[in-house]
Design an enzyme around this catalytic site. Sequence first.
Site, PDB file in Angstrom:
ATOM      1  N   GLY A 137      10.615   7.001  -6.850  1.00  0.00           N
ATOM      2  CA  GLY A 137       9.936   8.641  -5.863  1.00  0.00           C
ATOM      3  C   GLY A 137      10.206   8.883  -4.324  1.00  0.00           C
ATOM      4  N   CYS A 184     -18.492   0.346 -18.784  1.00  0.00           N
ATOM      5  CA  CYS A 184     -19.010  -0.318 -18.013  1.00  0.00           C
ATOM      6  C   CYS A 184     -20.043  -1.059 -18.942  1.00  0.00           C
ATOM      7  CB  CYS A 184     -20.614   1.275 -18.846  1.00  0.00           C
ATOM      8  SG  CYS A 184     -19.900   3.381 -17.842  1.00  0.00           S
ATOM      9  N   ASP A 214     -10.038   5.917  -1.701  1.00  0.00           N
ATOM     10  CA  ASP A 214      -8.897   6.364  -2.503  1.00  0.00           C
ATOM     11  C   ASP A 214      -9.734   7.064  -3.499  1.00  0.00           C
ATOM     12  OD1 ASP A 214      -9.439   4.577  -3.930  1.00  0.00           O
ATOM     13  OD2 ASP A 214      -7.674   4.152  -3.688  1.00  0.00           O
ATOM     14  N   GLU A 272       0.669  -1.135  -0.332  1.00  0.00           N
ATOM     15  CA  GLU A 272      -0.099  -0.144  -0.395  1.00  0.00           C
ATOM     16  C   GLU A 272       0.690   1.158  -0.301  1.00  0.00           C
ATOM     17  OE1 GLU A 272      -2.873   0.532  -0.541  1.00  0.00           O
ATOM     18  OE2 GLU A 272      -3.299  -1.833  -0.351  1.00  0.00           O
ATOM     19  N   TYR A 295      -6.681   5.749   4.883  1.00  0.00           N
ATOM     20  CA  TYR A 295      -6.680   5.699   3.668  1.00  0.00           C
ATOM     21  C   TYR A 295      -6.732   4.350   4.171  1.00  0.00           C
ATOM     22  CZ  TYR A 295      -5.887   2.674  -0.095  1.00  0.00           C
ATOM     23  OH  TYR A 295      -5.341   1.444  -1.224  1.00  0.00           O
TER      24      TYR A 295
END
Length: 355
Positions: A78, A197, A135, A34, A117
Amino acid sequence: MKNDTKRLLDWYDAERRILPWREDPTPYHVWLSEIMLQQTRVEAVKEYYARFLEALPDVAALAAADEDTYLKLWEGLGYYSRVRNLHKAAVTVMEDYGGEIPGTAKELRKLSGIGEYTAAAIASIAFGEPVSSVDGNLLRVFARRTMYRESVKDPAAKKAAYDYFMERMPEDRPGDYNQALMDLGATVCLPNGEPECFRCPWADLCAAHEQGAELEVPVVPAKKARRVEHRNVYRLHCGNELLLSKRPDTGLLAGLYEYPNDLKPGDHTARSAAGKREAKELLDAFLEAHGLTPVSVFPLPAARHIFSHVEWHMTGFDVEVESLDSVRETAPLLVVSLADLDRYSIPAAFDAYKY
Ligand code: SF4
């Protein structure tokens, strides 16, 4: 269980993404994944995740690791404050929690680098706590499903999405429910362009789809423009040695190594005559200030690197100098052997100037 929850879980069981951290979701694995996934694409994380776990397989190993080791494992990902906080939190887990990662979102939030989160994601996936991990993906799905027309950057949107998903949270599979929503947002209810969709288990329940308004939501206010910094970057070397510099312990790219560089006072582009003149003058000033005599100077191609709030527009120079002796004891500058260069964590911002 609500019918739409069941439908989503059935879809997840059939379509879920196979990801390394999902195959063995221990608290440490979920936590590490995570943190890596914040600001980084899933595909890019996979390799780093495997490498990190191989070197530091558990929370005790992470807590005992030195800075250079964990920074090196993070090199290229990063946002290095993530790994610093990860390490700090691992030390806390060892010292204050007897080596056991706490099992509730409330306790997890007390650890460095774990926000609302991430705490909810770890607590639900690794410990089965029914708590929604809202999130950007979940906000987008929520906004489309309910045709939420307010800004999703507003804290009220997060609260509304949280309440909405909590109402539908299955007691027995909270982690799968959150992951199903993450997958739906990442692979079907796509962030850029048309959502797919026709593949969505909620297509006949979705307000945006019913109205043909999928691209009108979520509402996101325009971002502020990034600040641009023009920088001169120096690849200075002599024989088998190269000059690096260590960045300060706080701020952007804290504590990492870099090619020495200067902020240019003007805003001339690297290719303009004024920009080239300014870059050369700065280089000369740098060499003189550090007692360095150039043997050869070659301009390197201009490069850019984009951080979240700032963009670096860089002009590079490859400079062979007569000797590096004048800068051997002048921290933060550091003379390193080319054979040892791999040991130093140099951020991706300098990739264009790598030796
Ligand atoms: S129907 Fe379309 S817009 Fe609505 S939640 Fe599913 S993918 Fe998103």
